[in-house]
Design a protein around this motif. Structure first.
Motif, PDB file in Angstrom:
ATOM      1  N   CYS A 147     -23.416   3.608 -45.872  1.00 34.39           N
ATOM      2  CA  CYS A 147     -23.218   4.764 -44.993  1.00 34.39           C
ATOM      3  C   CYS A 147     -21.792   5.296 -45.126  1.00 34.39           C
ATOM      4  O   CYS A 147     -20.819   4.538 -45.056  1.00 34.39           O
ATOM      5  CB  CYS A 147     -23.486   4.367 -43.539  1.00 34.39           C
ATOM      6  SG  CYS A 147     -23.385   5.750 -42.396  1.00 34.39           S
ATOM      7  N   ARG A 148     -21.677   6.591 -45.323  1.00 37.74           N
ATOM      8  CA  ARG A 148     -20.377   7.255 -45.376  1.00 37.74           C
ATOM      9  C   ARG A 148     -20.011   7.644 -43.947  1.00 37.74           C
ATOM     10  O   ARG A 148     -20.838   8.194 -43.214  1.00 37.74           O
ATOM     11  CB  ARG A 148     -20.484   8.500 -46.263  1.00 37.74           C
ATOM     12  CG  ARG A 148     -19.182   9.078 -46.678  1.00 37.74           C
ATOM     13  CD  ARG A 148     -19.345  10.028 -47.877  1.00 37.74           C
ATOM     14  NE  ARG A 148     -20.442  10.944 -47.735  1.00 37.74           N
ATOM     15  CZ  ARG A 148     -20.312  12.240 -47.404  1.00 37.74           C
ATOM     16  NH1 ARG A 148     -19.126  12.746 -47.192  1.00 37.74           N
ATOM     17  NH2 ARG A 148     -21.376  13.007 -47.298  1.00 37.74           N
ATOM     18  N   ILE A 149     -18.789   7.359 -43.529  1.00 41.69           N
ATOM     19  CA  ILE A 149     -18.354   7.610 -42.154  1.00 41.69           C
ATOM     20  C   ILE A 149     -17.234   8.643 -42.170  1.00 41.69           C
ATOM     21  O   ILE A 149     -16.191   8.430 -42.780  1.00 41.69           O
ATOM     22  CB  ILE A 149     -17.888   6.307 -41.474  1.00 41.69           C
ATOM     23  CG1 ILE A 149     -19.022   5.271 -41.499  1.00 41.69           C
ATOM     24  CG2 ILE A 149     -17.411   6.579 -40.051  1.00 41.69           C
ATOM     25  CD1 ILE A 149     -18.607   3.874 -41.118  1.00 41.69           C
ATOM     26  N   LEU A 150     -17.495   9.770 -41.505  1.00 44.47           N
ATOM     27  CA  LEU A 150     -16.533  10.871 -41.422  1.00 44.47           C
ATOM     28  C   LEU A 150     -16.124  11.059 -39.971  1.00 44.47           C
ATOM     29  O   LEU A 150     -16.983  11.111 -39.084  1.00 44.47           O
ATOM     30  CB  LEU A 150     -17.151  12.161 -41.953  1.00 44.47           C
ATOM     31  CG  LEU A 150     -17.655  12.119 -43.397  1.00 44.47           C
ATOM     32  CD1 LEU A 150     -18.335  13.438 -43.755  1.00 44.47           C
ATOM     33  CD2 LEU A 150     -16.532  11.801 -44.351  1.00 44.47           C
ATOM     34  N   VAL A 151     -14.815  11.185 -39.739  1.00 48.81           N
ATOM     35  CA  VAL A 151     -14.275  11.161 -38.385  1.00 48.81           C
ATOM     36  C   VAL A 151     -13.329  12.339 -38.176  1.00 48.81           C
ATOM     37  O   VAL A 151     -12.515  12.661 -39.045  1.00 48.81           O
ATOM     38  CB  VAL A 151     -13.522   9.826 -38.149  1.00 48.81           C
ATOM     39  CG1 VAL A 151     -12.921   9.754 -36.758  1.00 48.81           C
ATOM     40  CG2 VAL A 151     -14.441   8.643 -38.404  1.00 48.81           C
ATOM     41  N   SER A 152     -13.420  12.937 -36.991  1.00 47.22           N
ATOM     42  CA  SER A 152     -12.472  13.967 -36.580  1.00 47.22           C
ATOM     43  C   SER A 152     -11.063  13.376 -36.551  1.00 47.22           C
ATOM     44  O   SER A 152     -10.894  12.181 -36.277  1.00 47.22           O
ATOM     45  CB  SER A 152     -12.854  14.441 -35.172  1.00 47.22           C
ATOM     46  OG  SER A 152     -11.756  15.016 -34.503  1.00 47.22           O
ATOM     47  N   PRO A 153     -10.041  14.197 -36.789  1.00 52.09           N
ATOM     48  CA  PRO A 153      -8.667  13.678 -36.727  1.00 52.09           C
ATOM     49  C   PRO A 153      -8.147  13.405 -35.317  1.00 52.09           C
ATOM     50  O   PRO A 153      -7.063  12.838 -35.159  1.00 52.09           O
ATOM     51  CB  PRO A 153      -7.844  14.775 -37.407  1.00 52.09           C
ATOM     52  CG  PRO A 153      -8.674  15.999 -37.348  1.00 52.09           C
ATOM     53  CD  PRO A 153     -10.100  15.568 -37.288  1.00 52.09           C
ATOM     54  N   ALA A 154      -8.884  13.750 -34.277  1.00 48.35           N
ATOM     55  CA  ALA A 154      -8.424  13.524 -32.903  1.00 48.35           C
ATOM     56  C   ALA A 154      -8.312  12.020 -32.621  1.00 48.35           C
ATOM     57  O   ALA A 154      -9.133  11.225 -33.090  1.00 48.35           O
ATOM     58  CB  ALA A 154      -9.379  14.180 -31.905  1.00 48.35           C
ATOM     59  N   THR A 155      -7.323  11.638 -31.843  1.00 56.14           N
ATOM     60  CA  THR A 155      -7.075  10.224 -31.528  1.00 56.14           C
ATOM     61  C   THR A 155      -8.317   9.541 -30.964  1.00 56.14           C
ATOM     62  O   THR A 155      -8.670   8.431 -31.370  1.00 56.14           O
ATOM     63  CB  THR A 155      -5.899  10.101 -30.537  1.00 56.14           C
ATOM     64  OG1 THR A 155      -4.735  10.670 -31.150  1.00 56.14           O
ATOM     65  CG2 THR A 155      -5.633   8.654 -30.164  1.00 56.14           C
ATOM     66  N   ARG A 156      -9.013  10.182 -30.033  1.00 52.92           N
ATOM     67  CA  ARG A 156     -10.166   9.558 -29.386  1.00 52.92           C
ATOM     68  C   ARG A 156     -11.313   9.285 -30.356  1.00 52.92           C
ATOM     69  O   ARG A 156     -12.032   8.307 -30.196  1.00 52.92           O
ATOM     70  CB  ARG A 156     -10.629  10.385 -28.188  1.00 52.92           C
ATOM     71  CG  ARG A 156     -11.073  11.792 -28.518  1.00 52.92           C
ATOM     72  CD  ARG A 156     -11.190  12.626 -27.222  1.00 52.92           C
ATOM     73  NE  ARG A 156     -11.575  14.007 -27.449  1.00 52.92           N
ATOM     74  CZ  ARG A 156     -10.728  14.992 -27.734  1.00 52.92           C
ATOM     75  NH1 ARG A 156      -9.432  14.737 -27.871  1.00 52.92           N
ATOM     76  NH2 ARG A 156     -11.168  16.225 -27.891  1.00 52.92           N
ATOM     77  N   THR A 157     -11.490  10.132 -31.362  1.00 51.95           N
ATOM     78  CA  THR A 157     -12.556   9.887 -32.332  1.00 51.95           C
ATOM     79  C   THR A 157     -12.156   8.789 -33.309  1.00 51.95           C
ATOM     80  O   THR A 157     -12.989   7.961 -33.679  1.00 51.95           O
ATOM     81  CB  THR A 157     -12.939  11.176 -33.094  1.00 51.95           C
ATOM     82  OG1 THR A 157     -11.756  11.789 -33.590  1.00 51.95           O
ATOM     83  CG2 THR A 157     -13.697  12.135 -32.207  1.00 51.95           C
ATOM     84  N   VAL A 158     -10.899   8.782 -33.697  1.00 54.92           N
ATOM     85  CA  VAL A 158     -10.413   7.717 -34.583  1.00 54.92           C
ATOM     86  C   VAL A 158     -10.553   6.363 -33.891  1.00 54.92           C
ATOM     87  O   VAL A 158     -11.035   5.389 -34.475  1.00 54.92           O
ATOM     88  CB  VAL A 158      -8.958   7.986 -35.031  1.00 54.92           C
ATOM     89  CG1 VAL A 158      -8.371   6.784 -35.758  1.00 54.92           C
ATOM     90  CG2 VAL A 158      -8.888   9.242 -35.908  1.00 54.92           C
ATOM     91  N   GLN A 159     -10.162   6.282 -32.609  1.00 56.20           N
ATOM     92  CA  GLN A 159     -10.288   5.025 -31.869  1.00 56.20           C
ATOM     93  C   GLN A 159     -11.754   4.625 -31.709  1.00 56.20           C
ATOM     94  O   GLN A 159     -12.084   3.438 -31.782  1.00 56.20           O
ATOM     95  CB  GLN A 159      -9.623   5.146 -30.501  1.00 56.20           C
ATOM     96  CG  GLN A 159      -8.111   5.213 -30.581  1.00 56.20           C
ATOM     97  CD  GLN A 159      -7.474   5.416 -29.219  1.00 56.20           C
ATOM     98  OE1 GLN A 159      -8.044   6.049 -28.323  1.00 56.20           O
ATOM     99  NE2 GLN A 159      -6.266   4.888 -29.062  1.00 56.20           N
ATOM    100  N   THR A 160     -12.635   5.592 -31.498  1.00 54.29           N
ATOM    101  CA  THR A 160     -14.064   5.292 -31.400  1.00 54.29           C
ATOM    102  C   THR A 160     -14.554   4.699 -32.715  1.00 54.29           C
ATOM    103  O   THR A 160     -15.231   3.669 -32.730  1.00 54.29           O
ATOM    104  CB  THR A 160     -14.855   6.569 -31.033  1.00 54.29           C
ATOM    105  OG1 THR A 160     -14.406   7.038 -29.748  1.00 54.29           O
ATOM    106  CG2 THR A 160     -16.347   6.310 -30.983  1.00 54.29           C
ATOM    107  N   ALA A 161     -14.199   5.320 -33.827  1.00 58.10           N
ATOM    108  CA  ALA A 161     -14.630   4.843 -35.150  1.00 58.10           C
ATOM    109  C   ALA A 161     -14.033   3.481 -35.483  1.00 58.10           C
ATOM    110  O   ALA A 161     -14.693   2.648 -36.116  1.00 58.10           O
ATOM    111  CB  ALA A 161     -14.253   5.855 -36.223  1.00 58.10           C
ATOM    112  N   GLU A 162     -12.803   3.228 -35.071  1.00 64.69           N
ATOM    113  CA  GLU A 162     -12.157   1.942 -35.369  1.00 64.69           C
ATOM    114  C   GLU A 162     -12.930   0.772 -34.769  1.00 64.69           C
ATOM    115  O   GLU A 162     -12.905  -0.331 -35.310  1.00 64.69           O
ATOM    116  CB  GLU A 162     -10.712   1.941 -34.863  1.00 64.69           C
ATOM    117  CG  GLU A 162      -9.790   2.776 -35.715  1.00 64.69           C
ATOM    118  CD  GLU A 162      -8.385   2.925 -35.139  1.00 64.69           C
ATOM    119  OE1 GLU A 162      -7.490   3.310 -35.908  1.00 64.69           O
ATOM    120  OE2 GLU A 162      -8.185   2.684 -33.922  1.00 64.69           O
TER     121      GLU A 162
END
Length: 152
Positions: free
Chosen positions: A45-60
């Motif tokens: 699965c390829r995972i693409l994330v918005s640059p916003a802090t909250r999305t990065v933390q969610t993905a982490e």
């Protein structure tokens, strides 16, 4: 192709919008959903994330490699998000970690409606897949997952 839409978990209120971090509740939401996703996502699965802090933390919380994509930030259009995912032509599943209203609009479009203002609740996942029958390809909703429905 599978397209998985994951709205970021609960974030602090404040400015600047892109710098808002997850709350304690948001961290718990992200971990619950991440645990479920890790058990169910294909390894490719390829995972693409918005640059916003909250999305990065969610993905982490998922603990997998992901790519921050500038076209997925707050204010992204459904068309930008779908283009970034290469929907419907990608050879692999794609997980998008993003924002409202684009994710809700994409969900309405994939459910066969025109672009509507649907709401994907914070930290919820909507998983779409495609199938081919009689030479006709169509999208269907495979799963909707909310953190409060998961035991942990």
């Amino acid at each position: 192709m599978d397209l998985i839409l994951w709205r970021h978990a609960e974030a602090e209120i404040g400015e600047p919008d892109e710098g808002r971090a997850l709350t304690g509740k948001g961290q718990k939401q992200a971990w619950k959903i991440a645990d479920w996703l890790d058990r169910n996502l294909p390894n490719t699965c390829r995972i693409l994330v918005s640059p916003a802090t909250r999305t990065v933390q969610t993905a982490e919380a998922l603990g997998r490699k992901f790519k921050i994509h500038p076209d997925l930030g707050p204010g992204a259009t459904p068309e930008q998000v779908l283009a970034a995912a290469h929907w419907p032509d990608s050879k692999e599943a794609v997980l998008i970690v993003g924002h409202q209203p684009a994710l809700g609009q994409i969900a309405s479009m994939l459910m066969g409606m025109e672009k509507k203002e649907w709401t994907l609740r914070k930290a919820n996942v909507w998983w779409f897949a495609q199938r081919e029958r009689n030479d006709v390809t169509s999208a269907y909703l495979r799963a909707v997952i909310a953190p409060e429905l998961l035991v942990k």
